[in-house]
Design an enzyme around this catalytic site. Sequence first.
Site, mmCIF file in Angstrom:
data_model
loop_
_atom_site.group_PDB
_atom_site.id
_atom_site.type_symbol
_atom_site.label_atom_id
_atom_site.label_comp_id
_atom_site.label_asym_id
_atom_site.label_seq_id
_atom_site.Cartn_x
_atom_site.Cartn_y
_atom_site.Cartn_z
ATOM 1 N N GLY A 60 25.502 0.990 55.917
ATOM 2 C CA GLY A 60 25.054 1.475 54.612
ATOM 3 C C GLY A 60 23.638 2.001 54.637
ATOM 4 O O GLY A 60 22.881 1.802 53.681
ATOM 5 N N ALA A 61 23.273 2.698 55.713
ATOM 6 C CA ALA A 61 21.890 3.172 55.860
ATOM 7 C C ALA A 61 21.729 4.660 55.580
ATOM 8 O O ALA A 61 20.656 5.204 55.817
ATOM 9 C CB ALA A 61 21.375 2.869 57.262
ATOM 10 N N GLY A 98 20.336 4.954 49.509
ATOM 11 C CA GLY A 98 19.924 3.754 48.802
ATOM 12 C C GLY A 98 18.973 2.858 49.557
ATOM 13 O O GLY A 98 18.126 3.315 50.323
ATOM 14 N N ILE A 99 19.131 1.547 49.364
ATOM 15 C CA ILE A 99 18.194 0.607 49.977
ATOM 16 C C ILE A 99 18.345 0.574 51.495
ATOM 17 O O ILE A 99 17.382 0.274 52.209
ATOM 18 C CB ILE A 99 18.338 -0.813 49.397
ATOM 19 C CG1 ILE A 99 19.709 -1.420 49.695
ATOM 20 C CG2 ILE A 99 18.065 -0.823 47.907
ATOM 21 C CD1 ILE A 99 19.818 -2.897 49.333
ATOM 22 N N GLY A 100 19.537 0.882 51.998
ATOM 23 C CA GLY A 100 19.732 0.898 53.452
ATOM 24 C C GLY A 100 18.904 1.978 54.107
ATOM 25 O O GLY A 100 18.264 1.748 55.142
ATOM 26 N N SER A 146 24.053 -9.956 45.793
ATOM 27 C CA SER A 146 23.673 -9.367 44.511
ATOM 28 C C SER A 146 23.575 -10.452 43.442
ATOM 29 O O SER A 146 24.263 -11.478 43.517
ATOM 30 C CB SER A 146 24.718 -8.337 44.081
ATOM 31 O OG SER A 146 24.523 -7.936 42.732
ATOM 32 N N TYR A 193 33.905 -7.509 41.979
ATOM 33 C CA TYR A 193 32.679 -7.231 42.722
ATOM 34 C C TYR A 193 31.827 -8.502 42.806
ATOM 35 O O TYR A 193 31.310 -8.851 43.876
ATOM 36 C CB TYR A 193 31.898 -6.107 42.035
ATOM 37 C CG TYR A 193 30.552 -5.836 42.651
ATOM 38 C CD1 TYR A 193 30.447 -5.095 43.823
ATOM 39 C CD2 TYR A 193 29.379 -6.320 42.066
ATOM 40 C CE1 TYR A 193 29.208 -4.840 44.404
ATOM 41 C CE2 TYR A 193 28.142 -6.079 42.634
ATOM 42 C CZ TYR A 193 28.059 -5.337 43.798
ATOM 43 O OH TYR A 193 26.827 -5.094 44.370
#
Length: 300
Positions: free
Chosen positions: A21-22, A25-27, A151, A186
Amino acid sequence: MGKEFTVSKWNIRGKYVVITGATSGIGLAAAKILASRGANLGIIARNETKANEVVNQIKASTNEIIVIDVFIADMSSQQSIRKVASEILSRCPKVDVLINNAGALFQNHQITAEGYEMTWAVNHLGPFLLTTLLLERLKESAPARIITTSSHGHKMARKGIDFNDLRAEQLYKPMKKLMGGPTLRYGQTKLANIFFTSELGQQLKGTGVTAYCFDPGLVNTNFNQHNGKLARLTMAIMKLFSRSPEKGAETMVWLAEAEEVSHQTGLYYVDKKIESPIEITNDRNIAKRLWEISEAQTLI
């Protein structure tokens, strides 16, 4: 005889960090920061073109001479995860840090090729399987770290994970869906991240490999943009109260590079501090049961 560890201060410079997930976003924010501090990166992405663009972005953002490898995988597919893990093991003699960051929320009920509900597959089974497949390499590289993005959404799942409805068929029935079933699903997967980290921390004691999970907060990203107009509208409103990806990535980066967490493991963090998740996460029996079910679902 177990491996003996020499006492030395942890330093992210020169470490090899595998991250999912890079590409956004935060990744992506974390990857840029870690690269700027001399870490080498192995980026697991679904789209090779996007991944190569991100590599160029990261290299342009730092003056450090580093290695950035691209590995292609679909984190909802166990076959794909097994293939990418094999590739990582063949190409990477060391894996110092594994960051399980990829995540998603699916508004409509979807089942993967292996027969699992999609949100569960991406958010929980994917990290579980990837971590398990790379675990021996992490132990060989010890001291090493495993970081999983959870989360504050886990708080929605106060009743825990419904092990009698692992395909979430009840949550996606019309009335349950209307009442937020997909969002609850989720939350269950983010709760699973916490249980996974807790049990992993217990199992890895004495190996030199430590495990952490964290809440990045409400972040202004493209998360949940593929679920229709209502989801996009909801996220647009939430963005008014959101933090930047760079701010959301701070705890992830801190867990990857801070010396002070070297002797902590199995814990949950918010804004670079240990926090207590919801009470049900203290139930070791649930953590162990989830681990056994996850092993069965991934054929470990």
